[in-house]
Design an enzyme around this catalytic site. Structure first.
Site, PDB file in Angstrom:
ATOM      1  N   SER A   9      -9.746   1.526   2.534  1.00 29.25           N
ATOM      2  CA  SER A   9      -8.914   2.330   1.667  1.00 29.25           C
ATOM      3  C   SER A   9      -7.788   1.543   0.991  1.00 29.25           C
ATOM      4  O   SER A   9      -7.126   2.079   0.117  1.00 29.25           O
ATOM      5  CB  SER A   9      -8.287   3.472   2.476  1.00 29.25           C
ATOM      6  OG  SER A   9      -7.431   2.961   3.470  1.00 29.25           O
TER       7      SER A   9
ATOM      8  N   LYS B  56       0.846  -1.201   0.000  1.00 27.49           N
ATOM      9  CA  LYS B  56       0.000   0.000   0.000  1.00 27.49           C
ATOM     10  C   LYS B  56       0.879   1.248   0.000  1.00 27.49           C
ATOM     11  O   LYS B  56       1.921   1.277   0.678  1.00 27.49           O
ATOM     12  CB  LYS B  56      -0.919  -0.032   1.231  1.00 27.49           C
ATOM     13  CG  LYS B  56      -1.980   1.068   1.239  1.00 27.49           C
ATOM     14  CD  LYS B  56      -2.919   0.903   2.442  1.00 27.49           C
ATOM     15  CE  LYS B  56      -4.013   1.948   2.485  1.00 27.49           C
ATOM     16  NZ  LYS B  56      -4.917   1.776   3.639  1.00 27.49           N
TER      17      LYS B  56
ATOM     18  N   SER C 210      -9.977  -0.724   6.789  1.00 28.17           N
ATOM     19  CA  SER C 210      -9.395  -0.514   5.460  1.00 28.17           C
ATOM     20  C   SER C 210      -8.691  -1.720   4.854  1.00 28.17           C
ATOM     21  O   SER C 210      -8.350  -1.700   3.673  1.00 28.17           O
ATOM     22  CB  SER C 210      -8.430   0.670   5.491  1.00 28.17           C
ATOM     23  OG  SER C 210      -9.148   1.873   5.505  1.00 28.17           O
TER      24      SER C 210
END
Lengths: 92, 423
Positions: free
Chosen positions: B103, B28, B127
């Site tokens: 996310s 990420k 997330s």
């Protein structure tokens, strides 16, 4: 409705505290959205007081000198630097 | 990449041997990688290149994994759909007209599409679990303190943890095994769980396991989601698990408490983005405060501004007791409720998300509706507990995730139970 209605001046004031310029469209949009969201947060008023367990401890490590970033590495991402320092706008 | 799962594609070779040798990982883009830009999905950090690796990246490299890219994400981790990235939205590989969840949507999409063997995400209020559920993969949100956050660009420090996404429970557990454990660079890490063999626990043995089902986390969920969830629960019962209903009255206030705390921490954490040490160069005039405000107006997207402003409001004089202090009370209430429920059950089970994956663009205009979608995941972060999302089946051809919540540092039980859901 929230006990703390939000008006555009309040949004501008908070934006000033947070150091974010907003254009007028954003002020209008956030004023409406903040009224909704803060009104939803009002439900916290009925949360009972609960004794939180105080099981926190400080975690410290030895205060030893160790290798850190070089000056060049520290400055590498700065948009502007001068004589080995970060260069920013005037403070006054 | 047609899915826009990656912001930056790269190759960072891992060591030659180790438990993950020859495997690929997507990371990420809020997790620092030395020499490879780390944008947090924000124009503010478009050109930012960290001078060091996050501890989790160091550990993955030492375990032999190669990083293949930095994955797309909601800006600074603020979102439930991976549509608020400054680099455009990611598509869900299962149905490209839908969001991958957020996310960590880029990480989940990369794994679901086979573009990486596994991925790292970060989970502040769901997330990792939300995109795992929406993309039909496995995601683990570890106990707070199990995995180092050193090198994670902070958004809400008291809530967030880095964790793995993988196609299988065993795969996710293998990665957790590599990244877990104390780190002298992160004083919130703990000794507990450091040397546990998580992958070994994926044996599917749930004979005698007790599963509590919080009624509040089922009410209000989409019927198709509930049906798929109940079928998966029946599967666990058929394998010898016992289920019973539990009540967690405090979860009714979790979303409010979560957003007040997360926004408050965001307003403080994001104060550092002033365009001086890193960030975009802007042609501004005026003093420090004016230049600072201009660069933040230009660099931050709508959702980030919304949260920073609401957090500033919640912490400001006159409102602190009404919002922030009450949110902390709600957090303590939640912890107590979870302790009671977990004293009578080994794990708790719920749908991960109360809804099926949104259509792209569907939720962008109504932030409050998007916040409500996090109802089942945020209580776990407030209570600092571990949770896993595992595919439970499909409804209308779309993935449904089952969430299992465990006691602190009891990831082995979660892995065991989740592996039985997969069976």
């Amino acid at each position: 409705m929230s006990e703390t209605p939000v008006d555009p001046d309040e949004v501008r004031h908070v934006a000033d505290l947070a150091r974010i310029d907003l254009d007028e469209d954003e002020v209008d949009r956030f004023t409406v959205q903040f009224a909704d969201i803060l009104s939803y947060f009002d439900a916290l008023d009925d949360v009972p007081e609960v004794e939180a367990e105080a099981d926190l401890v400080n975690v410290m490590r030895e205060d030893e000198v160790r290798e850190g970033l070089t000056q060049e590495e520290a400055l590498r991402n700065a948009p502007e630097s001068e004589d080995g320092y970060f260069k920013g706008p005037s403070v006054s | 990449m047609s899915l826009d799962a990656f912001i930056t594609e790269t190759t960072i070779e891992g060591d030659d041997d180790g438990p993950l040798a020859g495997r690929t990982v997507a990371v990420k883009d809020n997790i620092s990688t030395e020499g490879v830009r780390t944008t947090c999905g924000s124009a503010m950090l478009e050109e930012y290149v960290p001078p060091y690796d996050a501890t989790v990246v160091e550990r993955l490299k030492a375990a032999g994994a190669s990083v293949v890219g930095k994955t797309n994400m909601d800006e600074f981790g603020m979102g439930t759909t991976t549509e608020t990235s400054a680099f455009g939205p990611t598509k869900n590989p299962v149905d490209e007209s839908r969001v991958p969840g957020g996310s960590s949507g880029g990480s989940a999409a990369a794994v679901a599409a086979g573009e990486a063997d596994f991925a790292l995400g970060s989970d502040t209020g769901g997330s990792i679990r939300c995109p795992a559920a929406f993309c039909g993969v496995v995601g683990i949100k570890p106990t707070y303190g199990l995995v180092s956050r050193y090198g994670l660009v902070a958004y809400a420090n008291s809530l967030e943890q880095i964790g793995p996404l993988a196609p299988t429970v065993e795969g996710a557990a293998e990665v957790l095994e590599v990244i877990a454990g104390p780190d002298e660079c992160d004083a919130t890490t703990r000794e507990e769980g450091a040397d546990a063999a998580y992958a070994d626990a994926a044996d599917g043995d749930v004979e005698g396991l007790t599963v509590g089902v919080p009624t509040e986390l089922i009410e209000g969920a989409d019927e198709r989601v509930v049906e798929t969830f109940e079928d998966a629960l029946a599967g666990l019962e058929a394998q010898g698990a016992e289920t019973h209903e539990v009540s967690l009255p405090s979860v009714e206030r979790a979303v409010q408490a979560y957003y007040v705390i997360a926004m408050s921490e965001a307003s403080s954490n994001l104060a550092r983005f002033d365009g001086v040490r890193y960030g975009p160069k802007t042609e501004t005039e005026g003093n420090w405060n004016e230049a600072f405000a201009q660069v933040r107006e230009a660099g931050f997207g709508d959702e980030v501004k919304r949260r920073v402003l609401l957090g500033t409001y919640a912490l400001s004089a006159g409102y602190h007791d009404k919002y922030y202090a009450k949110a902390q009370d709600a957090r303590a209430w939640l912890k107590r409720d979870f302790d009671e429920a977990l004293s009578e059950a080994d794990v708790l089970a719920s749908p991960t998300m109360p809804v099926l994956p949104f259509e792209l663009g569907e939720s962008l205009d109504d932030p409050l509706q998007m916040y409500l979608a996090d109802a089942n995941t945020v209580p776990v972060n407030l209570a600092n507990l571990p949770a896993i999302s595992v595919p439970a089946g499909e409804a209308d051809g779309l993935p449904v995730g089952l969430q299992l919540i465990g006691g602190a540092f009891d990831e082995r039980t979660l892995v065991r139970a989740a592996s039985a859901v997969e069976a």
